[in-house]
Scaffold this active site. Structure first.
Site: not given
Length: 159
Positions: A9-10
């Site tokens: 993810g981020c």
């Protein structure tokens, strides 16, 4: 020092949780797995480059093992959501392990299978890809230690 590279993810949250691990000497945000002629944050965020947002982890093997890093990786994101973590959606947020050698590949595959066999995620498939390490493209400097620089809490949830 050894290297490990993860996408979960981020990259801000991934960097944050790896920086908290004893034995990790550095964690750097970057991009991997796409067209290396296009590596700006704006291009990657648009999803046009094929890159994943990743964190390259440098670690001291006398203090922490690759297996322990895999355990941290699995505990800090949802490996059952294809190209998505929380509200972040797109191939750049995919769950991925970029292995640096055959031993990492073997351990990553075994840990993914062990997680699937554990039943922790019920009947949901573990969609994490396990692929060879490619060219690491360091993200722009303002992304490095972003949460810490901006006094923000981690954006990842432990599972």
């Amino acid at each position: 020092m050894a290297l490990a590279t993860f996408g979960a993810g981020c990259f801000w949250g991934v960097e944050y949780f790896f920086r908290e691990v004893k034995g990790v000497t550095d964690a750097v945000c970057g991009y991997m797995g796409g067209d290396n002629s296009l590596t700006s944050y704006i291009e990657v965020k648009k999803g046009i480059t094929g890159h994943a947002e990743v964190v390259q982890v440098e670690y001291d093997e006398t203090q922490i093992s690759y297996q322990e890093l895999l355990d941290v990786f699995w505990k800090n994101h949802n490996p059952t959501t294809l190209n998505r973590q929380g509200e972040d959606e797109g191939t750049q947020y995919r769950s991925t392990i970029f292995f640096h050698d055959e031993q990492q590949q073997t351990l990553a595959i075994a840990s993914k299978q062990a997680l699937a066999d554990s039943g922790k995620w019920g009947d949901k498939a573990i969609v994490t890809e396990i692929v060879p390490c490619e060219q690491f493209n360091r993200a722009e400097e303002y992304h490095q230690s972003y949460l810490e620089k901006n006094g923000l809490p981690s954006c990842h949830v432990s599972f």
